[in-house]
Scaffold this motif. Sequence first.
Motif: not given
Lengths: 414, 244
Positions: A257-262, A284-290, A389-393
């Motif tokens: 699972a992957h999460g991008d948080l802005f 396991p093998d999960t990624t998150s980027n805040l 702002l560019d990364a947010l949908p």
Amino acid sequence: MNTAFTTEAAAALAGPDWLVERRRSAAARFADAELPSAEEEVWRYSRIGDLDLSSFVPAPEHAPAADVESLLAVAADDALVVVTVDGRVADQRAGSGAATVATPDAEADSALGAVLEAGDDALVSLHDAFASPVEITVPEGADGGDVVVVHQFPTEGVASMPRLVISAGQGSTVSVVEVFTSPDGVRNLSIPVTELIVGRDATLRHASVQVLGDLTWQIARVASTVGQNGNLTSGSAAFGGDYARLRADTVLAGRGAHGDLFAGYFGTGSQLLDFRTFQDHVAPDTTSNLLFKGALGEKGASVYTGLIKIRPDARGSLAFQTNRNLKLSDDAWAESVPNLEIENNEVQCSHASTVGPVDPEQRFYLESRGVPTGRAERLIVKGVFDEVLDALPLGGFEPMAREYLDVDLEKSLP
Amino acid sequence: MSELMIEGLSATVAGKEILKGVDLTVASGEVHAVMGPNGAGKSTLSYVLAGHPAFTVTGGSVTLDGQDLLGLAAWERARAGLFLAMQYPTEVPGVRLDEMLREAAVAAGRDVDAVTQLLQDEAGKIGFDARFLERPLNVDLSGGEKKRNETVQLATLQPQFAILDEIDSGLDIDALRDVSRRIEALTETGLGVLAITHYRRLLEELRPDMVHVLVDGRIQRSGGPELADELESAGYGEFGTSQN
């Protein structure tokens, strides 16, 4: 505390039996609970001690009329649209995507509460006691299209509890924007809860635009769970409110699972913008980027505290957490406290946080080309926001977010 | 004909005296090279002229056609006609080159669209990739691209005087030729140049009228282009220091 938020008032709201019962038990829990206090770590530096619930009443069952045409004008024509006013559904229209919207009916097959457990804290109990939930569902494998949910809080003295549950079924995709708005000069409270359920191999993109009025209080929760190889993007562009808090909990529950948080936020006047994040790596093998970035002008203040938690089974996970704050005046204030809690050694984690003024070397570079000091600082601060702002949908709401950014820049760097 | 006049300029950084009375005059169309060993004060001279806030002027004057520059903010000096090409151009994430130059054009009262067009033309002239015009300033640019970027800005901003702080450092042969030829051409239409450099090779394309040796915060000797050749072979030993 004697307030209007009684079990009787909660149970009197219409709904299917299971929902009435859910509200009644939540109200009973709330009656027995203490309000949170700034003594608790997750409320440190907050204004929770100033919250006087006796000065608010629950939102009535039926929403007052509200004009949201200008707000909806920027939504895509084929988007699924929901409008809530004081937390009650005021309007909805279907979109061209596969996402559907529903309010609770007699069948209790609701995903309500699937992510955020009942009784998590007193304010969630309060929310559960008075909320009129809205559920948006995207079937397996389907393209849910665009979803726009506008939450408007026009009424003085009312406490509103908007609840949105979004379920993206296995292999589906959907993009959701929530807009939170209230007029300036109106003192009210909102406690929104958004649950995001990202199914296996699904992609859910979610953004909130918080442009509340200057006297509004908001204490928001976003609770997400991401299934196997699911992708979540979730973030907030936050500009308004007197005290506006967002706690975002993300559980990476399925393998891969992957999460991008802005977040991008700008506090001015005497605002306090308060952010708490939890990146909870279960599988396991999960990624998150805040990435949370903000600016504080005038006497504006912000708090960021975040925790990356790596559970024992989450080997092979990657987790990053970055919080940057630009202090644009001597009276501005920012607190930033990143944290890691790692229970498996086969992971990569990092966290970084800064609080400081505009970089003097960057400013000098622009000045040396003939850009006046104030304009140079504005360009740099605006640039800081671009990345988030560019990364947010944000869809059609990006220009609106940028307008609020410009207003805050004007105030902070005249 | 304009004149940049530096007289008795002294400056400190963090309380340490770096410039100890620099005298130098550059006229329109002239190229003056300032050479010297590391630590002589060359970069300090360029920063002090451009108005970097980390440096404190303790004496002397700098005037452009009689107008005092030291009393002006950095951006006002740029508007008055001064340009600094930096040795290590700062990365400014989130700010685009074209956006910055439009702001500069507004402050200078120039036609913004014309400046934008000029920027594109100038980028084409020295092979600066057009996609960099809309990218964050200096971010992810190679050393050579950064110097082309500085040169494009110099040509677009059309200052009267340019200070080049080791514009030749980090450049490959092709980039060095492109950059120095463009600047040489600008001198033919009146640009005055103060070129700070370690090496003579810059001066093969950008031909100096005068060469000055800056050692220990002072101009120790001035001469014609032949002085650069002499320094290249003999070093700075005669000035009581060794090149490092």
